[in-house]
Design an enzyme around this catalytic site. Structure first.
Site, PDB file in Angstrom:
ATOM      1  N   ASP A  87      18.338 -32.306  12.926  1.00 30.13           N
ATOM      2  CA  ASP A  87      19.062 -33.348  12.195  1.00 30.13           C
ATOM      3  C   ASP A  87      19.132 -34.527  13.181  1.00 30.13           C
ATOM      4  O   ASP A  87      18.310 -34.591  14.102  1.00 30.13           O
ATOM      5  CB  ASP A  87      20.456 -32.848  11.767  1.00 30.13           C
ATOM      6  CG  ASP A  87      21.134 -33.767  10.746  1.00 30.13           C
ATOM      7  OD1 ASP A  87      20.840 -33.653   9.549  1.00 30.13           O
ATOM      8  OD2 ASP A  87      21.955 -34.625  11.136  1.00 30.13           O
ATOM      9  N   LYS A  95      25.556 -25.570   8.852  1.00 36.96           N
ATOM     10  CA  LYS A  95      25.254 -26.750   9.672  1.00 36.96           C
ATOM     11  C   LYS A  95      25.861 -26.550  11.046  1.00 36.96           C
ATOM     12  O   LYS A  95      26.843 -25.812  11.189  1.00 36.96           O
ATOM     13  CB  LYS A  95      25.867 -27.996   9.033  1.00 36.96           C
ATOM     14  CG  LYS A  95      25.259 -29.290   9.502  1.00 36.96           C
ATOM     15  CD  LYS A  95      24.027 -29.651   8.695  1.00 36.96           C
ATOM     16  CE  LYS A  95      23.267 -30.817   9.273  1.00 36.96           C
ATOM     17  NZ  LYS A  95      22.182 -31.244   8.375  1.00 36.96           N
TER      18      LYS A  95
HETATM   19  P1  NDP Z   1      17.092 -39.220  13.961  1.00 34.56           P
HETATM   20  O1  NDP Z   1      17.949 -38.840  15.087  1.00 34.56           O
HETATM   21  O2  NDP Z   1      15.632 -38.998  14.035  1.00 34.56           O
HETATM   22  O3  NDP Z   1      17.313 -40.760  13.602  1.00 34.56           O
HETATM   23  C1  NDP Z   1      18.559 -41.245  13.264  1.00 34.56           C
HETATM   24  C2  NDP Z   1      18.431 -42.734  13.008  1.00 34.56           C
HETATM   25  O4  NDP Z   1      19.643 -43.235  12.471  1.00 34.56           O
HETATM   26  C3  NDP Z   1      18.183 -43.530  14.264  1.00 34.56           C
HETATM   27  O5  NDP Z   1      17.489 -44.698  13.926  1.00 34.56           O
HETATM   28  C4  NDP Z   1      19.596 -43.865  14.737  1.00 34.56           C
HETATM   29  O6  NDP Z   1      19.671 -44.990  15.569  1.00 34.56           O
HETATM   30  C5  NDP Z   1      20.261 -44.137  13.405  1.00 34.56           C
HETATM   31  N1  NDP Z   1      21.689 -43.816  13.506  1.00 34.56           N
HETATM   32  C6  NDP Z   1      22.257 -42.608  13.779  1.00 34.56           C
HETATM   33  N2  NDP Z   1      23.585 -42.698  13.805  1.00 34.56           N
HETATM   34  C7  NDP Z   1      23.863 -43.980  13.541  1.00 34.56           C
HETATM   35  C8  NDP Z   1      25.058 -44.694  13.428  1.00 34.56           C
HETATM   36  N3  NDP Z   1      26.261 -44.098  13.593  1.00 34.56           N
HETATM   37  N4  NDP Z   1      24.978 -46.020  13.120  1.00 34.56           N
HETATM   38  C9  NDP Z   1      23.773 -46.626  12.947  1.00 34.56           C
HETATM   39  N5  NDP Z   1      22.590 -45.984  13.047  1.00 34.56           N
HETATM   40  C10 NDP Z   1      22.644 -44.689  13.334  1.00 34.56           C
HETATM   41  O7  NDP Z   1      17.722 -38.481  12.690  1.00 34.56           O
HETATM   42  P2  NDP Z   1      17.060 -38.194  11.271  1.00 34.56           P
HETATM   43  O8  NDP Z   1      16.124 -39.283  10.896  1.00 34.56           O
HETATM   44  O9  NDP Z   1      16.592 -36.805  11.276  1.00 34.56           O
HETATM   45  O10 NDP Z   1      18.366 -38.238  10.341  1.00 34.56           O
HETATM   46  C11 NDP Z   1      18.754 -39.407   9.619  1.00 34.56           C
HETATM   47  C12 NDP Z   1      19.635 -38.994   8.448  1.00 34.56           C
HETATM   48  O11 NDP Z   1      18.895 -38.124   7.579  1.00 34.56           O
HETATM   49  C13 NDP Z   1      20.901 -38.219   8.824  1.00 34.56           C
HETATM   50  O12 NDP Z   1      21.916 -38.548   7.891  1.00 34.56           O
HETATM   51  C14 NDP Z   1      20.494 -36.760   8.603  1.00 34.56           C
HETATM   52  O13 NDP Z   1      21.598 -35.936   8.339  1.00 34.56           O
HETATM   53  C15 NDP Z   1      19.621 -36.917   7.368  1.00 34.56           C
HETATM   54  N6  NDP Z   1      18.678 -35.830   7.089  1.00 34.56           N
HETATM   55  C16 NDP Z   1      17.761 -35.438   8.020  1.00 34.56           C
HETATM   56  C17 NDP Z   1      16.866 -34.439   7.725  1.00 34.56           C
HETATM   57  C18 NDP Z   1      15.788 -34.027   8.665  1.00 34.56           C
HETATM   58  O14 NDP Z   1      14.961 -33.203   8.272  1.00 34.56           O
HETATM   59  N7  NDP Z   1      15.720 -34.550   9.865  1.00 34.56           N
HETATM   60  C19 NDP Z   1      16.904 -33.726   6.426  1.00 34.56           C
HETATM   61  C20 NDP Z   1      17.866 -34.272   5.494  1.00 34.56           C
HETATM   62  C21 NDP Z   1      18.713 -35.270   5.839  1.00 34.56           C
HETATM   63  P3  NDP Z   1      19.745 -44.752  17.156  1.00 34.56           P
HETATM   64  O15 NDP Z   1      18.420 -44.200  17.552  1.00 34.56           O
HETATM   65  O16 NDP Z   1      20.035 -46.085  17.754  1.00 34.56           O
HETATM   66  O17 NDP Z   1      20.868 -43.770  17.356  1.00 34.56           O
HETATM   67  O1  2IT Z   2      20.332 -32.194   6.185  1.00 31.89           O
HETATM   68  C1  2IT Z   2      19.338 -31.458   6.114  1.00 31.89           C
HETATM   69  O2  2IT Z   2      18.945 -30.977   5.047  1.00 31.89           O
HETATM   70  C2  2IT Z   2      18.598 -31.182   7.357  1.00 31.89           C
HETATM   71  N1  2IT Z   2      18.951 -31.707   8.409  1.00 31.89           N
HETATM   72  C3  2IT Z   2      17.430 -30.230   7.346  1.00 31.89           C
HETATM   73  C4  2IT Z   2      17.905 -28.816   7.445  1.00 31.89           C
HETATM   74  C5  2IT Z   2      16.837 -27.765   7.594  1.00 31.89           C
HETATM   75  O3  2IT Z   2      17.239 -26.604   7.726  1.00 31.89           O
HETATM   76  O4  2IT Z   2      15.643 -28.060   7.582  1.00 31.89           O
END
Ligand code: NDP
Ligand code: 2IT
Length: 450
Positions: A165, A125
Site C-alpha cells: 500500500d 490491513k
Molecule cells: P505509493 O506510496 O506508491 O504512492 C503514494 C502517492 O500518494 C505518492 O505520490 C505520495 O506522495 C502521495 N501521498 C501519500 N500520502 C499523501 C498525503 N498525505 N498527502 C499528499 N500526497 C500523499 O502508494 P500507492 O500508489 O500504492 O497508494 C495510493 C493510494 O491507493 C492509497 O490510498 C492506497 O491505499 C490506495 N491503493 C493502493 C493499492 C495498491 O495496490 N498499491 C490498491 C488499492 C488502493 P509522496 O511520495 O510525496 O509521499
Molecule cells: O487497498 C488495497 O486494496 C491494497 N492496498 C491492495 C491489497 C492487496 O492485498 O493486494
C-alpha cells in the site's frame, strides 16, 4: 432509530477519536439502510454488531537500528477484520500518519472490496508509522526485518496474506518476504506483490491503476461514452497513479496532472510517463524535478494551493482519478470539478473523497466509482497471484490482464444492477456497498456465531 443509526451511534460513542473509521462506517451504513430495512435477517443475526469489530487486532513494537547506530522505535499493526469469505487479505501501509484509526478504516473497506472481487478473500490491513522516505536501503531493510520478526507469527498463505500500500512496494515486499522465509523456513505465498523472479504475478504492479481505468471505461460505456480524447486529472505519483496514467494513454485519454505530498505538476502536453517513472520509481525524488525537465509543465508547490483546496482538481478535465490518499478531494474540490464539466471520477486511492464530495457527485449523477469498487483491481490481482502460487503455474501478462479487465467489468455490473434494484442505477456507492455486504453477511450467517 433505525438499525444502522443505532450501530453508528454505538460505535461513535465507543471510538469518538477514530474519525477515519467513523467516516468509512458512516458512508457504508448509510448505503446499507434500504437493504437492512427491507431484510430483517441481518439484524436478527446481529451482523452489523459483529462486522464493526475486528476478529483480531494486533499492535507491536518495531525496534531497529539506524545508520548512525541509534535505536529507533516504530509501532506496527495488523488488523484481521473479517474472514467470512477467505483468509484475511489486504495491504501494509508505511507512512508517518499510520495509527489504529487509519488501519481500521482501510481494513473495514477491504472487507467489502474483497467481496466484490468474487475471489475467496477476507479483509485485513496493517502497517506502521515508519517513514521510508530519506532512509537508506539498509535502514529500510532493517526496519522490514524487525517488522516481520513479529508479524510472521500472525500470517500465513491460508490465514492472512499481506501486500503493499502507501510506502510499501516491491522493495519492501522483498525484504519482508526474505525475513519471513528465514524465520519460518517456508517459501510460500504469504505475501503478494512479490518479485517476478520469485512467485510474483505479472500485472500485479500495474493492476490497481489499470483496474481503476477499466472501471472508468465500464462506467462511461454504460452511458454510451468512452475515454477516447478525454482530458484526465490524476493525483498522486506512486504505484496507483503511474499505472493509471499508463492505461489512460493506452485508451486514448490525455492525463495532464500528477502530484505528491509537496506539490503538483500540470503538463498541458500530457504527462511524460517515462520521465515520471524515472523520477518516482527509480530516483524517488520530488515532482519539482519533473518541471525542470519539461518546458510544457508547471509545478505548483503545496504552499501555493488555494486555502482548503487540492489544486489538482482546479485544472479543467473530463475525467478525474484521485490516486494519492484519503480525503484529498473535498466538497469545494468537487464543486470546481463539476463546474469545469467533469463527467467521471474513478477512485484509485482509498476513501479519497470526503462525504460532502461524494454527495455532490451522486446529486450530479456523474459516473462516480467509489474506491472499494474502482480500486479493487489491485487486490483482485493479488488473488490471482495467490491462485498461481497455489497451482505452481504462472500466467502470461495478457492472461492476467484479461482476467483483471473481466473482474472490473463484473464489479461494475454487479454494483449497477444492485443499485438498480433500489431504483438508483447511477448510485454505485449504494450498489457496491450492498453487493459487497450481502455476500459477507450471508457467509457469516451460514458459518454461525464465531
Ligand atoms: P505509493 O506510496 O506508491 O504512492 C503514494 C502517492 O500518494 C505518492 O505520490 C505520495 O506522495 C502521495 N501521498 C501519500 N500520502 C499523501 C498525503 N498525505 N498527502 C499528499 N500526497 C500523499 O502508494 P500507492 O500508489 O500504492 O497508494 C495510493 C493510494 O491507493 C492509497 O490510498 C492506497 O491505499 C490506495 N491503493 C493502493 C493499492 C495498491 O495496490 N498499491 C490498491 C488499492 C488502493 P509522496 O511520495 O510525496 O509521499
Ligand atoms: O487497498 C488495497 O486494496 C491494497 N492496498 C491492495 C491489497 C492487496 O492485498 O493486494
Amino acid at each position: 432509530m433505525s438499525y444502522t443509526q443505532r450501530i453508528l451511534a454505538e460505535v461513535s460513542n465507543k471510538y469518538p477519536h477514530q474519525v477515519f473509521f467513523l467516516q468509512a462506517l458512516k458512508e457504508i451504513l448509510h448505503s446499507l439502510e434500504p437493504e437492512l430495512t427491507k431484510n430483517k435477517i441481518y439484524e436478527e443475526h446481529s451482523i452489523l454488531e459483529r462486522l464493526v469489530i475486528p476478529e483480531r487486532s494486533i499492535s507491536f513494537r518495531v525496534p531497529w537500528v539506524d545508520d548512525s547506530g541509534k535505536v529507533q522505535v516504530n509501532t506496527g499493526y495488523r488488523i484481521e477484520f473479517n474472514s467470512a469469505l477467505g483468509p484475511y487479505k489486504g495491504g501494509l501501509r508505511f507512512h508517518p500518519s499510520v495509527n489504529e484509526d487509519i488501519i481500521k478504516f482501510l481494513g473495514f473497506e477491504q472487507i467489502l472490496k474483497n467481496s466484490l472481487t468474487t475471489l475467496a478473500m477476507g479483509g485485513g490491513k496493517g502497517g506502521s508509522d515508519f517513514d521510508p522516505k530519506e532512509k537508506s536501503e539498509n535502514e529500510v531493510m532493517r526496519f522490514c526485518q524487525s517488522f516481520m520478526n513479529e508479524l510472521y507469527r500472525h500470517i500465513g498463505e491460508r490465514s492472512d496474506v499481506p501486500a503493499g500500500d502507501i510506502g510499501v512496494g516491491a522493495r519492501e515486499i522483498g525484504y519482508l518476504f526474505g525475513q519471513y522465509k528465514k524465520l519460518t523456513n517456508r517459501f510460500d505465498g504469504v505475501l503478494t506483490g512479490k518479485g517476478l523472479r520469485w512467485g510474483g504475478s505479472l500485472v500485479r504492479k500495474e493492476a490497481t491503476g489499470y483496474g481503476s481505468v477499466y472501471f472508468a471505461q465500464a462506467m462511461l460505456e454504460g452511458k454510451g461514452d468512452s475515454l477516447e480524447g478525454k482530458i484526465a486529472c490524476v493525483s498522486g505519483s506512486g504505484n496507483v497513479a503511474i499505472y493509471t496514467i499508463e492505461k489512460l494513454y493506452a485508451l486514448g485519454a490525455k492525463p495532464v496532472t500528477a502530484s505528491d505530498s509537496k506539490g503538483m505538476i500540470y503538463d498541458c502536453e500530457g504527462i511524460e510517463l517515462g520521465l515520471l517513472k524515472e523520477l518516482k520509481e527509480v530516483q524517488r525524488v520530488s515532482l519539482s524535478e519533473y518541471a525542470k525537465m519539461r518546458p510544457s509543465a508547471k509545478y505548483i508547490p503545496i504552499e501555493e494551493y488555494t486555502k482548503g483546496r487540492n489544486e489538482v482538481w482546479s485544472i479543467p478535465c473530463d475525467v478525474a482519478f484521485p490516486s494519492a490518499t484519503q480525503n484529498e478531494l473535498n466538497g469545494a474540490d468537487a464543486k470546481v470539478l463539476l463546474e469545469n464539466g467533469c463527467i467521471c471520477v474513478s477512485e484509485g486511492a482509498n476513501m479519497p473523497s470526503t462525504l460532502e464530495a461524494i454527495d455532490q457527485f451522486i446529486q450530479a449523477r456523474i459516473c462516480y466509482g467509489p474506491a472499494k469498487a474502482s480500486n479493487a483491481g489491485g487486490v483482485a490481482t493479488s488473488g490471482l497471484e495467490m491462485s498461481q502460487n497455489a497451482s505452481m503455474h504462472s500466467w502470461s501478462f495478457d492472461e492476467v490482464d484479461e482476467k483483471l479487465r473481466g473482474i472490473m467489468r463484473g464489479i461494475y455490473e454487479n454494483a449497477s444492477q444492485t443499485a438498480e434494484e433500489f431504483a438508483e442505477r447511477d448510485n454505485l456507492v449504494l450498489g457496491a456497498n450492498i453487493a459487497g455486504f450481502r455476500k459477507v453477511a450471508m457467509a457469516m450467517i451460514e458459518q454461525g456465531v464465531v
